[in-house]
Design a protein around this motif. Structure first.
Motif, short mmCIF file in Angstrom:
data_model
loop_
_atom_site.label_atom_id
_atom_site.label_comp_id
_atom_site.label_asym_id
_atom_site.label_seq_id
_atom_site.Cartn_x
_atom_site.Cartn_y
_atom_site.Cartn_z
N PRO A 11 48.95 35.49 32.49
CA PRO A 11 47.55 35.95 32.44
C PRO A 11 47.45 37.46 32.61
N ALA A 12 46.43 38.06 32.01
CA ALA A 12 46.25 39.51 32.01
C ALA A 12 46.13 40.07 33.43
N THR A 13 45.44 39.34 34.30
CA THR A 13 45.24 39.83 35.66
C THR A 13 46.58 39.99 36.39
N GLU A 14 47.46 39.03 36.15
CA GLU A 14 48.80 39.08 36.74
C GLU A 14 49.63 40.20 36.11
N LEU A 15 49.47 40.37 34.81
CA LEU A 15 50.18 41.47 34.12
C LEU A 15 49.74 42.81 34.67
N LEU A 16 48.45 42.94 34.94
CA LEU A 16 47.92 44.20 35.45
C LEU A 16 48.53 44.52 36.82
N ARG A 17 48.62 43.49 37.66
CA ARG A 17 49.22 43.68 38.99
C ARG A 17 50.68 44.16 38.84
N ARG A 18 51.41 43.51 37.92
CA ARG A 18 52.82 43.89 37.74
C ARG A 18 52.96 45.31 37.19
N ALA A 67 39.75 35.50 26.47
CA ALA A 67 41.05 35.52 27.15
C ALA A 67 41.45 34.07 27.44
N ARG A 68 42.59 33.90 28.12
CA ARG A 68 43.03 32.53 28.39
C ARG A 68 42.54 32.00 29.73
N THR A 69 42.03 32.87 30.60
CA THR A 69 41.48 32.39 31.88
C THR A 69 40.13 33.05 32.14
N THR A 70 39.34 32.43 33.00
CA THR A 70 38.03 33.00 33.36
C THR A 70 38.22 34.31 34.12
N GLN A 71 39.27 34.37 34.94
CA GLN A 71 39.56 35.59 35.69
C GLN A 71 39.79 36.77 34.75
N ASP A 72 40.54 36.53 33.67
CA ASP A 72 40.82 37.59 32.70
C ASP A 72 39.56 38.00 31.94
N VAL A 73 38.72 37.02 31.65
CA VAL A 73 37.45 37.31 30.97
C VAL A 73 36.57 38.18 31.87
N ALA A 74 36.56 37.87 33.18
CA ALA A 74 35.78 38.66 34.14
C ALA A 74 36.27 40.11 34.17
N LEU A 75 37.58 40.27 34.16
CA LEU A 75 38.19 41.61 34.17
C LEU A 75 37.76 42.43 32.95
N LEU A 76 37.82 41.79 31.78
CA LEU A 76 37.48 42.52 30.56
C LEU A 76 35.97 42.78 30.49
N LEU A 77 35.17 41.82 30.92
CA LEU A 77 33.72 42.01 30.89
C LEU A 77 33.30 43.21 31.74
N GLU A 78 33.82 43.30 32.95
CA GLU A 78 33.40 44.40 33.82
C GLU A 78 33.88 45.76 33.29
N SER A 79 34.88 45.73 32.39
CA SER A 79 35.37 46.98 31.81
C SER A 79 34.52 47.46 30.64
N ILE A 80 33.77 46.56 30.02
CA ILE A 80 32.99 46.97 28.83
C ILE A 80 31.49 46.96 29.08
N ALA A 81 31.03 46.33 30.17
CA ALA A 81 29.59 46.19 30.40
C ALA A 81 29.00 47.48 30.95
N GLY A 82 27.67 47.58 30.89
CA GLY A 82 27.00 48.70 31.52
C GLY A 82 26.01 49.40 30.62
#
Lengths: 517, 95
Positions: A11-18, A221-236
Motif C-alpha cells: 500500500p502507498a501509505t506503507e511505501l511512503l513510510r519506507r 487506490a487499493r486501500t481507503t487509507q491510501d485514498v485518504a492520503l491522496l485526497l488530502e494532497s489534492i483538496a482545498g
C-alpha cells in the motif's frame, strides 16, 4: 518473465513510510512500477502514455534532495498516474480524443500542480472515455482498456485506465474524475477504492470541462487509507476555481482509523429493485451485516426521486457538454480539417446547387468558416461525444429549453432534497455501486441508453453534489469484484472515509488481487 | 416529442457538426429513444420548485482588481492549427 518487485503489492501509505525512513529509494520504487508496466501494460492498456523517463528523472531528483536533507513534499517519491483530462504542461493532454491528440497545455491544472509540489512521481497518463463521456472506456479514440480481473471485460469508465492501472499494480495511486460515477463505477468493477469528493472540494482549474456543475476530481487506490492520503494532497480552496469551497481540509489519513460511534447507516429502498443482480445484492447485504456487527444501526430510507436521476443527468450533462465543447472550433487549438479539401468540397456543392438552380440550397450553403468548424469538429469528435453534443444542443434549443433543461434542474433540486431528508435520519447511505459486475467489452457499445443506465446508482451523488466512495465488498461466482458504495452529506469526506475504513478492517476483500503474471 | 430527421439536420448546424446520411439516420433513432426516456421527467410534479443549476449554491466570488501576468502570446498561439506569430489564422470569412 522477470520477477517483479514485491513493492508493487505494498500500500502507498506503507511505501511512503519506507521512503521517509530511507528503507527504499524513490528510484527503486519508480523502477518497480516501470517494470510492472513493462510486463503487464500490453495486456491491460490502462495508460495512453507511460512517462517512464520523466518519472525516473523526478525520482532521482527527489532522492538527491532527500540525501541533502531538503524539505520534501508530503507524497515525496510516491508514483501517481493521472487521467489524461487534467492539464500538465510538461506533457500532452488528449482527453482520449483525436481533437486534442497533439494538445500541449500551456499551464498545469491545480491538481497536477499540487501533485508536483507534493513531490509525487508522475508515472503516466491513463486512458478514459473520450472527454470522460462513457462508462466503459471503449469511447477512447486510441485504445481499449481491459479489466485486470477478466481481460474480455470492460474496466468501466470513464476513468477505466485510472482504475485498471491500480487494480493491476501498475500504480499505487491514481487520479480520476467523476461526473456521473466515472471514479466509483470503474473502481467498483475493478475491485479498488475510488472516492468522488463533494462538489468544490477539489479544484477544477485545468480540468478539461465536460459538465461543469457535476465534474469533480478524486483519488483511486487499493486501500481507503491510501485514498485518504491522496485526497488530502489534492483538496482545498483555489482562487482560480470560483466554485471551489473555502473550507479547511481535514487530515483524512490521520482520522480515518477512528471508528464512528453510534453509526446510523441508511439503506435506500429504491436501490434494491428490479435489475439488481442477486449476487451483487447478497454481497451488499452481507456488508450491511458486517456494519451491524460493528455496532451500526441500519435503517431503511427513501430517495423517492432517485428513479428520475438518470433522466435528469442525461439532460443536464449533455446540455453543459454541448456548451463546454463549443470551444473546439479548429481555430485556437485542437484538430482543424484540411483547408484545401474543405474549400474543394464547398465549391463542388455550390456547382451542383447552381446547376440545379436550387436557390434555397445556395442560400443555406455553409460559409467557408462554418464549414471549417463543422468538418473540424466532425473529424475530431467520436460518436458518443457527437451524440451528447447533439442531445444537449437539442435540449437547449428554442422551444425545448423549458421542457428539458429547466425541468431537469427542478428535478435535480428534488433529488438533493431527498438526500437532505435522508441524512436527517442516517449518517451514511450504503448500497451497490452498479447493478451488475463488469460487462463484456463490446456488450453495450451499440446501445447508448443501456450504457447510460449503468450509472443508475452513481449519478445522484453528482446531481446533489455529495461525496461518495466505492470499495470492494466481495466477488461474484465468475470471480469479478463487487463494489459497495457509501454516500455522505456535503463536506463529510472524513465521515465517509472513517465509515469505509471500519468495513475494510473487518474483511480482506481489498487484499484479493487479480492473477497478473 | 418525436425527433425527426429534419430536427437532427437543423441541430447539427446549431452544434456545428457535419453529419453524413448514415450518421443522421442513426442519430435520429438514438436521440428519439433517449428523448423518449428523459420525457419521463414530465411525470414529476415540480410546481413551485426552484431550478438547481449548481450543486453548491453559487454566490459572487470577488477577486482583488490587480493586474497579473496573462498567457504570453507565443504560448497562446503554440497549439493553434494556423497562425502568423501574431494572430490565429482562419479561412476567408467574407466573399
Amino acid at each position: 518473465m522477470p520477477t517483479l518487485s514485491p513493492l508493487i503489492y505494498t500500500p502507498a501509505t506503507e511505501l511512503l513510510r519506507r521512503l521517509q525512513e530511507g528503507e527504499i529509494s524513490a528510484v527503486e520504487l519508480t523502477q518497480a512500477y516501470v517494470d510492472a508496466i513493462a510486463t503487464r501494460e500490453q495486456r491491460i492498456g490502462a495508460y495512453l502514455r507511460v512517462e517512464a523517463e520523466r518519472a525516473l528523472q523526478q525520482a532521482i531528483a527527489i532522492d538527491d534532495r532527500r540525501r541533502k536533507g531538503h524539505t520534501l513534499g508530503k507524497l515525496a517519491g510516491l508514483p501517481v498516474a493521472v487521467k489524461d483530462v487534467l492539464c500538465d504542461k510538461s506533457t500532452r493532454t488528449t482527453c482520449a480524443s483525436r481533437m486534442l491528440e497533439n494538445f500541449r497545455p500551456p499551464y498545469d491544472s491545480t491538481v497536477v500542480a499540487k501533485l508536483k509540489a507534493a513531490d509525487a512521481v508522475l508515472l503516466g497518463r491513463t486512458n478514459m472515455d473520450e472527454f470522460a463521456m462513457g462508462g466503459s472506456t471503449e469511447n477512447s479514440a486510441f485504445q481499449i482498456t481491459r479489466n485486470p480481473w477478466d481481460l474480455e471485460r470492460a474496466p468501466g469508465g470513464s476513468s477505466g485506465g485510472a482504475a485498471a492501472c491500480v487494480a493491476a499494480e501498475m500504480a499505487p495511486l491514481s487520479i480520476g474524475t467523476d461526473t456521473g460515477g466515472s471514479i466509483r463505477q470503474p473502481a467498483g468493477l475493478c475491485g479498488v477504492v475510488g472516492l468522488k469528493p463533494t462538489y468544490g472540494r477539489v479544484s477544477r482549474y485545468g480540468l478539461v470541462a465536460f459538465a461543469s456543475s457535476l465534474d469533480q476530481v478524486g483519488p483511486l487506490a487499493r486501500t481507503t487509507q491510501d485514498v485518504a492520503l491522496l485526497l488530502e494532497s489534492i483538496a482545498g480552496h483555489d482562487p482560480r476555481d470560483s466554485t471551489s469551497l473555502d473550507q479547511p481540509v481535514p487530515e483524512y489519513s490521520k482520522s480515518i482509523s477512528e471508528p464512528l460511534k453510534g453509526l446510523r447507516i441508511g439503506l435506500v429502498q429504491e436501490h434494491f429493485a428490479e435489475g439488481l443482480d442477486s449476487e451483487v445484492e447478497s454481497a451488499v447485504r452481507e456488508a450491511i451485516r458486517v456494519y451491524e456487527s460493528l455496532g451500526a444501526v441500519v435503517k431503511m430510507v427513501s430517495l423517492p426521486h432517485s428513479k428520475h436521476a438518470v433522466a435528469t443527468y442525461y439532460v443536464i450533462a449533455p446540455c453543459e457538454a454541448s456548451s463546454n465543447l463549443a470551444r473546439y472550433d479548429g481555430v485556437h487549438y485542437g484538430h482543424r480539417t484540411d483547408q484545401v479539401a474543405m474549400l474543394a468540397e464547398l465549391a463542388e456543392e455550390r456547382k451542383l446547387l447552381e446547376g440545379a438552380k436550387d436557390e434555397v440550397g445556395l442560400e443555406r450553403l455553409d460559409s467557408s468558416l462554418v464549414r471549417m468548424y463543422r468538418r473540424s469538429r466532425s473529424e475530431g469528435f467520436g460518436q458518443e461525444v457527437k451524440r451528447r453534443i447533439m442531445l444537449g444542443t437539442y435540449a437547449l434549443s428554442a422551444g425545448y429549453y423549458d421542457a428539458y433543461y429547466l425541468k431537469a434542474l427542478k428535478v435535480r433540486r428534488l433529488i438533493r432534497q431527498d438526500f437532505d431528508h435522508a441524512f436527517c435520519e442516517v449518517d451514511l447511505i450504503a448500497g451497490p455501486v452498479t447493478a451488475q459486475t463488469a460487462f463484456r467489452l463490446g456488450e453495450k457499445v451499440d446501445d447508448p441508453l443501456a450504457m447510460y443506465l449503468v450509472d443508475l446508482y452513481t449519478v445522484s451523488a453528482n446531481l446533489a453534489g455529495i461525496p461518495g466512495i466505492s470499495l470492494p465488498c466481495g466477488f461474484d461466482k465468475a470471480g469479478l469484484p463487487i463494489g459497495l458504495q457509501l454516500l455522505a452529506p456535503p463536506l463529510e469526506e472524513e465521515r465517509l472515509l472513517r465509515g469505509a475504513y471500519m468495513y475494510e478492517q473487518a474483511n480482506d476483500w481489498h487484499k484479493h488481487r487479480p492473477k497478473m503474471d | 416529442m418525436a425527433i425527426t430527421r429534419d430536427d437532427v439536420e437543423k441541430v447539427s448546424l446549431l452544434a456545428r457538426l457535419q453529419l453524413n446520411g448514415e450518421e443522421i439516420e442513426r442519430l435520429t433513432g438514438e436521440l428519439a429513444r433517449i428523448v423518449e426516456y428523459v420525457d419521463h421527467l414530465n411525470e414529476v410534479p415540480t410546481e413551485g420548485i426552484e431550478p438547481m443549476a449548481h450543486a453548491v449554491e453559487v454566490h459572487n466570488v470577488f477577486a482583488p482588481d490587480e493586474i497579473q501576468p496573462s498567457l504570453p502570446r507565443e504560448e497562446a498561439l503554440a497549439n493553434a492549427p494556423s497562425h502568423n506569430n501574431r494572430a490565429f489564422l482562419v479561412p476567408p470569412v467574407l466573399g
